[in-house]
Each structure stands twice: as C-alpha cells, then as structure tokens.
Design a protein around this motif. Structure first.
Motif, short mmCIF file in Angstrom:
data_model
loop_
_atom_site.label_atom_id
_atom_site.label_comp_id
_atom_site.label_asym_id
_atom_site.label_seq_id
_atom_site.Cartn_x
_atom_site.Cartn_y
_atom_site.Cartn_z
N TRP A 172 -2.70 -46.81 31.86
CA TRP A 172 -1.47 -46.03 32.12
C TRP A 172 -1.15 -44.82 31.11
O TRP A 172 -0.73 -43.89 31.28
CB TRP A 172 -0.34 -46.95 31.85
N LEU A 173 -2.07 -44.84 29.95
CA LEU A 173 -2.24 -43.87 29.03
C LEU A 173 -2.95 -42.71 29.86
O LEU A 173 -2.24 -41.40 29.62
CB LEU A 173 -3.04 -44.27 27.88
N GLY A 174 -3.85 -43.10 30.43
CA GLY A 174 -4.49 -41.67 31.20
C GLY A 174 -3.59 -41.27 32.53
O GLY A 174 -3.31 -39.87 32.44
N VAL A 175 -2.92 -42.22 33.17
CA VAL A 175 -2.09 -41.49 34.13
C VAL A 175 -0.77 -40.98 33.76
O VAL A 175 -0.27 -39.99 34.00
CB VAL A 175 -1.66 -42.92 35.19
N GLY A 176 0.05 -41.77 32.79
CA GLY A 176 1.30 -40.99 32.27
C GLY A 176 1.02 -39.70 31.42
O GLY A 176 1.92 -38.89 31.65
N GLY A 177 -0.35 -39.71 30.85
CA GLY A 177 -0.48 -38.52 30.04
C GLY A 177 -0.76 -37.29 31.21
O GLY A 177 -0.38 -36.26 30.77
N ALA A 178 -1.71 -37.62 32.00
CA ALA A 178 -1.84 -36.55 33.06
C ALA A 178 -0.91 -36.11 33.75
O ALA A 178 -0.34 -34.97 34.06
CB ALA A 178 -2.86 -37.23 34.01
N ALA A 179 0.02 -37.15 33.97
CA ALA A 179 1.42 -36.78 34.95
C ALA A 179 2.36 -35.94 34.20
O ALA A 179 2.95 -34.80 34.62
CB ALA A 179 1.89 -38.12 35.39
N MET A 228 1.27 -33.87 31.64
CA MET A 228 0.63 -32.58 31.54
C MET A 228 1.03 -31.73 32.91
O MET A 228 1.05 -30.44 32.89
CB MET A 228 -0.79 -32.46 31.13
N ALA A 229 0.73 -32.45 33.87
CA ALA A 229 0.90 -31.82 35.20
C ALA A 229 2.31 -31.24 35.55
O ALA A 229 2.55 -30.12 35.80
CB ALA A 229 0.37 -32.62 36.43
N PHE A 230 3.27 -32.09 35.03
CA PHE A 230 4.62 -31.53 35.05
C PHE A 230 4.94 -30.53 34.35
O PHE A 230 5.49 -29.44 34.55
CB PHE A 230 5.67 -32.77 34.73
N ILE A 231 4.50 -30.41 32.95
CA ILE A 231 4.70 -29.30 32.10
C ILE A 231 3.95 -27.88 32.68
O ILE A 231 4.67 -26.80 32.75
CB ILE A 231 4.29 -29.62 30.59
N ASP A 232 2.77 -28.35 33.06
CA ASP A 232 1.85 -27.13 33.64
C ASP A 232 2.58 -26.45 34.85
O ASP A 232 2.79 -25.13 35.04
CB ASP A 232 0.58 -27.63 34.14
N PHE A 233 3.00 -27.31 35.70
CA PHE A 233 3.59 -26.58 37.01
C PHE A 233 5.05 -26.07 36.75
O PHE A 233 5.59 -25.12 37.08
CB PHE A 233 3.52 -27.58 37.95
N TYR A 234 5.79 -27.04 35.93
CA TYR A 234 7.30 -26.37 35.89
C TYR A 234 7.53 -25.07 35.08
O TYR A 234 8.18 -24.29 35.25
CB TYR A 234 8.13 -27.71 35.20
N GLU A 262 -5.13 -32.15 36.29
CA GLU A 262 -4.25 -33.52 35.98
C GLU A 262 -4.07 -34.34 37.30
O GLU A 262 -4.31 -35.67 37.12
CB GLU A 262 -2.89 -33.04 35.24
N LEU A 263 -3.76 -33.72 38.19
CA LEU A 263 -3.56 -34.60 39.71
C LEU A 263 -4.67 -35.08 40.08
O LEU A 263 -4.75 -35.97 40.69
CB LEU A 263 -2.92 -33.27 40.63
N PHE A 264 -5.93 -34.49 40.14
CA PHE A 264 -7.21 -34.98 40.29
C PHE A 264 -7.35 -36.19 39.37
O PHE A 264 -7.78 -37.18 39.90
CB PHE A 264 -8.38 -33.85 40.14
N LEU A 265 -7.18 -36.03 38.15
CA LEU A 265 -7.42 -37.25 37.32
C LEU A 265 -6.37 -38.39 37.79
O LEU A 265 -6.97 -39.61 37.84
CB LEU A 265 -7.03 -36.97 35.81
N ILE A 266 -5.22 -37.99 37.85
CA ILE A 266 -4.06 -39.09 38.55
C ILE A 266 -4.82 -39.84 39.71
O ILE A 266 -4.80 -41.15 39.92
CB ILE A 266 -2.85 -38.68 38.67
N ALA A 267 -5.27 -39.01 40.76
CA ALA A 267 -5.92 -39.59 42.17
C ALA A 267 -7.25 -40.43 41.80
O ALA A 267 -7.41 -41.45 42.44
CB ALA A 267 -6.40 -38.27 42.86
#
Length: 125
Positions: A71-78, A80-86, A104-109
C-alpha cells in the motif's frame, strides 16, 4: 504474475534514483524538469522519495513485502501520478512530468498484478 519483491525492488530503485537526483545535481534536474521557485521543496520531495524508495528496496531485497509495503508503493505511486498529470495538464509544471506519471501508473499495474503479499506478524522493528 510478478512477485511482490520484484515490484518493491523496482519501485525502490526508481524512487531512490529520482529522489537522489536533485540532491546531488540540481542544475541537471532543473534542466530536464523545468525551472523551480522553491528549491527547498524540491529537496524535501527528493529526500522523501529517497527514504521511501530505500524502504521499498530493502523490503524487496529481504523478501519482506507485507500488505503495508504494497500500500505504501501503490498509494505513493498514485499520489505522484495524480500530481504529475494534474499539474502538467494545468501548465503548472512541464509536460515531462507526465512521463513520470506513466511510470507511476505502470508501477501500480505491477502491484495489482503481483502475487499475494506476505502477512507476517512481527513485534520487532
């Protein structure tokens, strides 16, 4: 299906390298990622990514990837991805950040497709 230890190591290496980068050579980081007004904030994010990346890497190397690590990995990646895209899509940061968002989306997948993580009980730190 990938192993959780692999994903943890991959994200750990990626985050440690990207976190250390502005700490060791800010000029090249700014050249790639665009001008920054608050370098203290860049260093703060760099240190946080480095620490979290090191923890993910250690968990993967020791094959102690628990649900909390996942969850640290998924939550952190999500996050970062949100900040990056937004902020890239709103022209606050350079579009190069969307490449990180894709990573980051690749890591979540990978985390989602990973085998079940360990559920160990431990009282030691």
């Amino acid at each position: 299906m990938v192993k959780p230890a692999f994903v943890s190591k991959l994200q750990g290496i990626y985050w440690t390298v990207t976190g250390v980068w502005p700490l060791v050579h800010m000029p090249s980081f700014i050249w790639v990622s665009g001008p920054k007004e608050d370098l203290w904030l860049v260093r703060t994010v760099g240190l946080l990514l480095t620490v979290i990346g090191a923890v993910l890497l250690a968990a993967g190397l020791h094959r102690r990837v628990t649900a909390e690590i996942k969850w640290l990995g998924v939550g952190g990646a999500a996050s970062m991805a949100f900040i990056d895209f937004y902020y890239a899509l709103n022209d606050v940061i350079w579009n190069i950040y969307m490449l990180d968002g894709v990573a980051e989306l690749f890591l979540i997948a990978l985390w989602v497709s990973a085998k079940k993580v360990q559920n160990t009980e431990s009282t030691s730190l």
